[in-house]
Design an enzyme around this catalytic site. Sequence first.
Site, PDB file in Angstrom:
ATOM      1  N   GLY A 130     -20.703 -57.016 -21.091  1.00  0.00           N
ATOM      2  CA  GLY A 130     -20.824 -56.520 -19.732  1.00  0.00           C
ATOM      3  C   GLY A 130     -22.260 -56.189 -19.376  1.00  0.00           C
ATOM      4  N   SER A 131     -22.423 -55.115 -18.617  1.00  0.00           N
ATOM      5  CA  SER A 131     -23.743 -54.809 -18.053  1.00  0.00           C
ATOM      6  C   SER A 131     -24.774 -54.350 -19.073  1.00  0.00           C
ATOM      7  CB  SER A 131     -23.605 -53.758 -16.955  1.00  0.00           C
ATOM      8  OG  SER A 131     -22.903 -54.304 -15.853  1.00  0.00           O
ATOM      9  N   THR A 132     -24.375 -54.032 -20.311  1.00  0.00           N
ATOM     10  CA  THR A 132     -25.401 -53.730 -21.316  1.00  0.00           C
ATOM     11  C   THR A 132     -26.257 -54.968 -21.578  1.00  0.00           C
ATOM     12  OG1 THR A 132     -23.887 -54.233 -23.148  1.00  0.00           O
ATOM     13  CG2 THR A 132     -24.043 -51.923 -22.451  1.00  0.00           C
ATOM     14  N   PHE A 133     -25.710 -56.168 -21.319  1.00  0.00           N
ATOM     15  CA  PHE A 133     -26.475 -57.396 -21.510  1.00  0.00           C
ATOM     16  C   PHE A 133     -27.576 -57.542 -20.462  1.00  0.00           C
ATOM     17  CE2 PHE A 133     -27.344 -61.981 -21.360  1.00  0.00           C
ATOM     18  CZ  PHE A 133     -27.497 -62.256 -22.720  1.00  0.00           C
ATOM     19  N   LYS A 134     -27.498 -56.770 -19.384  1.00  0.00           N
ATOM     20  CA  LYS A 134     -28.564 -56.820 -18.379  1.00  0.00           C
ATOM     21  C   LYS A 134     -29.912 -56.420 -18.972  1.00  0.00           C
ATOM     22  CE  LYS A 134     -25.386 -56.100 -14.534  1.00  0.00           C
ATOM     23  NZ  LYS A 134     -24.732 -55.116 -13.644  1.00  0.00           N
TER      24      LYS A 134
END
Length: 484
Positions: free
Chosen positions: A216-220
């Site tokens: 999810g957004s941790t990959f941002k």
Amino acid sequence: MNSAIRRLAVAAIILMLALMANSTYLQAFRANEINGRNDNNRVRDSQFSVNRGPILIGSTPVAQSKPSNDRFKYQRTYPSGPVYAPVTGFYSYRFGRAGIELTMNSELNGSDPSMAFRRIIDVISNRPQQGGSVTLTLNAAAQQAAYKGLGSKTGAVVAIEPKTGKILAMATTPSYDPNRLASHDSTKVDAAWKSLTEDKDRPLSNRAAQELYPPGSTFKLVTAAAALSSGKYTPETKVNSPAELPLPQTTVPLVNEDGKNCGGSNNATLTIALRYSCNTAYGSVGLALGPDALREQAAKFGFGARPLAELPSVATSQFPGDPNEPQTAQSAIGQFDVRATPLQMAMVAAGIANKGEVMKPYLVQNVRTPDLKTVSETKPESLHQAVTPQVASQLTAMMVDVVNNGTGKPGQISGVQVAGKTGTAQTAKDRPPFAWFTAFAPADDPKIAVAVLIEKADIARDDIAGGKLAAPIAKSVMEAVLGQ
């Protein structure tokens, strides 16, 4: 007649030479492999009569052997049971070994080549074989905080010391009690194994390192790293951030979770977009960079490689091979076919914390003989320079902003500056999303980087978010290491 005898003699000699060659090959090249097999009954019976060495955290055993009044002479015990089970594994007569008990088996039973001199002394002095000790890098306070924080939730926690790669915590829930499998009562062991292997929640699985999840957004953080490293972006560069981002090749747009534009703007900066975890902004950046740049950046953080040989069956995190444009936008926000372990996302945070340098994670600090002579000591080893120190500093400031002003507020620690990133990863329509939080602290002199994944919690679907569920657990683990 003579020719027939000669042929028979030659055939017999060839067979004898083949037998000798095979025996030599097995003893010289495959002995350790064969001895290490869980189904080798002869070796198994012999090893169960050895005083197996302890697995230690500091000077405290989390696995040890005690004398028993049966044919095996020693009973393997695990004083803290489920707390350390994902790391220690188990040592079972019926079902073999797992975890450190498997990968460090020869050291623990004293048969490792590094302990050959000790074995010679034992033979000369007529002493029984005794195993060496394995000291782990885990921090007891951090491990306890991680396990307690997970509680009845299904999930995992990994904490790393950024400057060295030492794993400070690795906890998963639900866990299991290795003592049940180490018992010498075969009936009870069989019943325990049946219960554990049939449990739909898979308590034997180390979710921290053996399971893959959409990050999810941790990959941002990876997408932001690629953008800043490209030289085309700064933290203040404005990017397209509407409520809905039209995508090429499809009529389905990429949307923000709250259905709004990014922080009240259709052109938010990279920093603001990370603060509010805007999908459209980082989807736009992913499209501009392209999949190759994202994949290369992910690889520099450790994606595509097995990161921890000290545990068996560690999963390899992955970025999709050839995504089209809509899939690239989804991948840039940690969806589509991006998959990562909690260990991997802790490595991303640790790499940013360590001025862009990703250190090789490790669990074994040292191995000692029974008389406490050190035979091996793990030294910190660099894997990759994922980003430059300048880019790492920019990412750190952006992550501090997330915790101070954005979705990561529940990860705040009084008197300590925390850098972090939340994530809520969508999965199948019939199951709740995964909640993530990855962070490090103190931001200006990092001592710990942590990743928390919550796979399942007994709350309403709409209440599942990385900040609400995962950040408080990460906070408690960081506090345990920092002595707060």
